[in-house]
Design a protein around this motif. Structure first.
Motif, PDB file in Angstrom:
ATOM      1  N   GLY A  63      -1.407   2.987  -8.251  1.00  0.00           N
ATOM      2  CA  GLY A  63      -2.205   4.137  -7.826  1.00  0.00           C
ATOM      3  C   GLY A  63      -1.441   5.410  -8.127  1.00  0.00           C
ATOM      4  N   SER A  64      -2.128   6.450  -8.570  1.00  0.00           N
ATOM      5  CA  SER A  64      -1.429   7.668  -8.987  1.00  0.00           C
ATOM      6  C   SER A  64      -2.164   8.909  -8.485  1.00  0.00           C
ATOM      7  N   PRO A  98       0.821  -1.211   0.000  1.00  0.00           N
ATOM      8  CA  PRO A  98       0.000   0.000   0.000  1.00  0.00           C
ATOM      9  C   PRO A  98       0.858   1.267   0.000  1.00  0.00           C
ATOM     10  N   GLY A  99       0.251   2.339  -0.438  1.00  0.00           N
ATOM     11  CA  GLY A  99       0.916   3.652  -0.422  1.00  0.00           C
ATOM     12  C   GLY A  99      -0.155   4.698  -0.606  1.00  0.00           C
ATOM     13  N   ASP A 100       0.125   5.947  -0.266  1.00  0.00           N
ATOM     14  CA  ASP A 100      -0.991   6.890  -0.148  1.00  0.00           C
ATOM     15  C   ASP A 100      -1.777   7.086  -1.441  1.00  0.00           C
ATOM     16  N   PHE A 101      -1.162   6.871  -2.605  1.00  0.00           N
ATOM     17  CA  PHE A 101      -1.922   7.071  -3.837  1.00  0.00           C
ATOM     18  C   PHE A 101      -2.752   5.844  -4.249  1.00  0.00           C
ATOM     19  N   ASN A 102      -2.633   4.722  -3.522  1.00  0.00           N
ATOM     20  CA  ASN A 102      -3.490   3.586  -3.890  1.00  0.00           C
ATOM     21  C   ASN A 102      -4.466   3.163  -2.790  1.00  0.00           C
ATOM     22  N   LEU A 103      -4.551   3.943  -1.709  1.00  0.00           N
ATOM     23  CA  LEU A 103      -5.370   3.486  -0.574  1.00  0.00           C
ATOM     24  C   LEU A 103      -6.860   3.405  -0.930  1.00  0.00           C
ATOM     25  N   THR A 151       0.668  -1.291  -6.687  1.00  0.00           N
ATOM     26  CA  THR A 151       1.704  -0.485  -6.032  1.00  0.00           C
ATOM     27  C   THR A 151       1.255   0.971  -5.992  1.00  0.00           C
ATOM     28  N   THR A 152       2.076   1.800  -5.402  1.00  0.00           N
ATOM     29  CA  THR A 152       1.772   3.227  -5.398  1.00  0.00           C
ATOM     30  C   THR A 152       2.717   3.957  -6.336  1.00  0.00           C
ATOM     31  N   TYR A 153       2.364   5.200  -6.584  1.00  0.00           N
ATOM     32  CA  TYR A 153       3.067   6.042  -7.568  1.00  0.00           C
ATOM     33  C   TYR A 153       4.554   6.221  -7.234  1.00  0.00           C
ATOM     34  N   THR A 171       2.091   3.218   9.936  1.00  0.00           N
ATOM     35  CA  THR A 171       1.264   4.146  10.703  1.00  0.00           C
ATOM     36  C   THR A 171       1.030   5.454   9.965  1.00  0.00           C
ATOM     37  N   ILE A 172       1.951   5.846   9.074  1.00  0.00           N
ATOM     38  CA  ILE A 172       1.686   7.084   8.323  1.00  0.00           C
ATOM     39  C   ILE A 172       0.421   6.918   7.483  1.00  0.00           C
ATOM     40  N   GLU A 173       0.207   5.703   6.942  1.00  0.00           N
ATOM     41  CA  GLU A 173      -1.005   5.477   6.147  1.00  0.00           C
ATOM     42  C   GLU A 173      -2.235   5.347   7.033  1.00  0.00           C
TER      43      GLU A 173
END
Lengths: 559, 559
Positions: free
Chosen positions: A106-107, A32-37, A78-80, B474-476
């Motif tokens: 995610g982008s 996960p990563g912030d652009f694919n949540l 994945t994330t961007y 935790t940041i996510e």
């Protein structure tokens, strides 16, 4: 917007998830990563899809590759930037090895892109297509979803991956993951259009070539396995009485003891009987064969000529004739019909030598050798497993095994990226849970991707891991500068490391002698509920015979 | 051929090695592979260059990045395809963060390329420029060496990396690594041409702007650190009496207790005093400042206007005027002279508040909190260290520290790739051996790149590693869907794992309470010959205050 008012809609995330399910995908690999949540939240609501934890994207990419080999498709999420670029090597490997992985990145939101915002995970220059442009070098299609065409774009990416058996790249802007799209498209499964004219034209070319032929041979390459066509090819060969040889990249795809099997074809490098069979044939059919340096015995294969038939993922051609736009499944159908029609006309296949009496297997207490290790593995290997062999001494040792029937074999002889096979255990194990994975991997390779031992155990996969510990990169020692310091790796305490990652499911054995190895393998076969690690201690300069042959050919090729 | 008969020659490998030494590079990061072995053999003969073992290319790339930040250049040596693509994310990160890494990829021999041979480590299609094309998206120059221009191409790549403080890509075909080239070029050190006309034009623009100014302020960005200009900027500010604010990406670059320091500038997000100072200034000088979402407090910074001066790596501009082609060192020289000339004319800097009395520090036996952890670190952190803070709670906790004088700070607030900071310890430690690294990293991040703990120890670096174990990302959790399963990671036994990688040099502590943390930090400071691991157990939903502020701004920005 894709969905006119009043129609049944689903979100883009659900649409994607349901297309994946239709293609046989039940597990999602990635990080996960912030652009694919938002996308992940949407996918989590699709019943039947399970998220698989990976410690990093490279491991997730390798796991997805192995999953796609069995299932016909895998999804890697994945994330961007930081995420999608961490598995670039894995996706390039899927391209080299013809593996259909859908890479979903995610982008940033379309709104941020439209105003050229300077976002984190970018080069801080307001340019947003850098990473999809980079991926254009290794994927068959790149789609960045738009509000207008999102569903069509998802379909295009999934279809391209499955038709070409190549990775495809799908970028999902964060603000489109929940966009409603028309659900009615989902009622029509994705399939390439039929190509009756191409099939007829290929059939005509093939009939002309076969008219005066008496000794055709099939060269079975890895695309046969990727398209799940092994059973069809075997049935055609049997019905027609036509022999086949198998490339190293297609090892395990057909039973090695089959009476029509002419052995392993790698030019003259591995098996001279197979080479002689191909040289003597009056028609050579390349079934998804790929003739790289390694797979062709350094270009000692019979070159393509007017008597060569080439079937690739999307084209079929006879001799120097036009390539017909025909997918491999359809082309194999045409081929099978014509071979069957000629049954009785083909020269009988050369008699396959009986499986040689097993060489005496060393079980003594002197230092373990590569020869003793592979002889013991040959004796021990149960039927019904999946053998995963990492690049290096592991691959070239395993390549020399005569596999029991019903054995899946996973390696990377085109791309040859060390570290691949360890996370591949995760993908293979989840795709094909009835089959215990048996991994052979060197210590240098395992250092690349070791953290995935934890994910494998957490996912409930219970492999036997044979770690060939020769304290460095022995394949490179065999190729050049054997004593160079750069070929040594930092020594690790492997059993302790594996225990820290796996937990109580781990059982570890050290095998310094042939006797210890025999004991460890025996215990491994019994401990079916454990992740079993066998650390085989080997001399840094010892190598299996096929690797020595490879090194000789390689240095001759450089000279 | 570059070298005419009769001239003194060196091999391409030695030429490259000597150019690296001239630029301050004494260590080579990377992983061997068959297409770079001849190059590595040649580099090994260059006295003064040491090969550093990394378990994989991503770690090597991160280590090279940290090394380049201190030394002004680093070399990352990988092999074709499988190697060079495994560190794509690291090199992209160097681009985003303005770090001069020379990525040297060994590649197939020119002879094989010329005949379009189907080689391993390719997509088996006879196309050889795919990976350099992919790298064109993230590097400032791509040079594939040719026999005719090899030395010039090496120079172009090294110079581009240092002038732009960006990664450059150099592909060395295996058969050119030993090519003799003219050694006489080495007598001339590489340097950008002087630009007296651009300097004069910038000086004139600047003088016009400053003529009626009374309250200029300097916004110090990370390029000041990358070019090693912190001392010059501080001296100019002191001589002129001009205040400065510092971006988070330049933290540690100037003493945070300096009387001219106006604090940390991230729009209005971190420090409202700094924001007010910038808003009130009549000239704002951006010294290599980068205003991304994170660094600008989600675009709450003062936008550039006619009173803004912008100094970047290769250009200098006043207001909306033309950008002059002037490197940052020269532009800082022009700026310093004019600020000094105006000394006495500038409004006195606002009084810097005294370092606040330390908040009461929790040393109790209840569960450890993020607040207690960072308060203790503030109290404990010795002067003269290098603080490395990975993305996530670690960065946002460390960003809130008021650093002691003479502290190097390493983070990635533009690129934000988790896992970066662990291998960065290797690069920082080797580049700057007098300074003990203190690493703060979350467990999710450490899972990405954990194997480098072994390389760090083997290279003789002795960091303190504070592992913030909150069982996931935790940041996510702070940004979205706090309880989503994808934010959890597979639990590992960290002390056992570190011991397996590091060996007897490891000392590990578990800190479940503030009291245990205090004891562990005290012991860590004393164990200077050990790699010290402190596993701080934290609640998955606990976060430092700056991360909470970031999450609020982020969700407001999405709304």
């Amino acid at each position: 917007m894709s969905a006119p008012r009043g129609t049944e809609t689903v979100t883009v995330a659900e649409y994607l998830g349901r297309r994946l399910l239709q293609a046989g995908v039940e597990h999602l690999f990635g990080v996960p990563g912030d652009f694919n949540l938002t996308l992940l939240d949407g996918l989590a609501r699709v019943e039947g899809l399970t998220w698989v934890r990976s410690p990093n994207e490279l491991g997730a990419g390798y796991a997805a590759d192995a999953y796609a080999r069995r299932r016909g498709l895998a999804a890697l999420v994945t994330t961007y930037g930081v995420g999608e670029l961490s598995c670039f090597n894995a996706v390039a490997g899927s391209a080299a090895e013809d593996v259909p992985v859908l890479h979903v990145a995610g982008s940033p939101a379309t709104t941020a892109v439209a105003r050229g915002a300077l976002l984190h995970h970018t080069l801080a220059d307001g340019v947003f297509d850098r990473f999809s442009q980079a991926y254009a070098q290794v994927t068959v299609v790149q789609e960045t979803l738009t509000a207008e065409r999102a569903a069509e774009q998802v379909d295009a990416a999934v279809l391209a991956a499955t038709v070409h058996r190549r990775p495809a790249y799908l970028s999902v802007p964060a603000d489109l993951a929940e966009l409603p799209v028309d659900a009615r498209r989902l009622a029509t499964p994705l399939a390439p259009p039929a190509a009756p004219e191409a099939a007829a034209a290929f059939a005509a070319d093939l009939a002309a070539l076969l008219a005066d032929a008496t000794s055709p041979v099939l060269v079975v390459g890895h695309l046969v396995d990727r398209f799940g066509l092994a059973g069809e090819v075997r049935a055609a060969a049997e019905a027609a009485g036509v022999p086949f040889v198998t490339q190293l990249s297609a090892k395990g795809c057909l039973d090695e003891d089959h009476p029509l099997s002419g052995g392993t074809y790698a030019g003259t490098m591995v098996d001279t009987r197979a080479a002689a069979l191909v040289e003597a044939a009056d028609v050579v059919v390349h079934l998804g064969a790929v003739l790289t340096d390694v797979l062709s015995g350094f270009f000692t294969h019979r070159p393509a000529d007017a008597r060569t038939v080439r079937l690739d993922a999307t084209t079929a051609a006879v001799g120097d004739g036009a390539a017909h736009a025909l997918g491999l499944p359809a082309a194999v159908g045409v081929l099978a019909a014509q071979l069957r029609a000629g049954a009785g006309r083909w020269a009988p296949a050369p008699v396959r030598p009986a499986r040689p009496a097993p060489a005496p297997v060393e079980h003594g207490v002197g230092p373990l050798t590569q020869q003793a290790l592979w002889a013991q593995v040959q004796e021990w290997l149960p039927a019904g497993t999946a053998v995963l062999a990492d690049t290096g001494t592991s691959f070239w040792g395993a390549a020399g095994l005569r596999l029991p029937a019903d054995t899946v074999f996973v390696g990377q002889p085109v791309w040859n990226s060390i570290g691949y096979a360890l996370p591949a255990v995760l993908g293979q194990g989840l795709a094909d849970p009835g089959r215990r994975p048996v991994l052979f991997i060197g210590d240098g390779a395992a250092q690349m991707t070791v953290q995935d031992l934890g994910s494998i155990a957490a996912a409930g996969v219970r492999p036997v891991v044979v770690l060939l510990d020769n304290r460095g990169y022995t394949i490179e020692r065999a190729l050049q500068s054997p004593t160079a310091g750069y070929n040594d790796v930092t020594p690790w305490d492997w059993p302790a490391l594996a225990a820290a990652l796996v937990g109580p499911a781990l059982v570890a054995h050290a095998a310094r002698t042939a006797a210890e190895l025999a004991q460890a393998l025996k215990a491994a076969a019994e401990d079916v509920d454990a992740v079993v690690l066998v650390v085989a201690e080997l001399d840094p300069f010892d190598a299996p015979p096929l690797l020595r042959a490879l090194a000789e050919r390689n240095s001759a090729a450089q000279a």
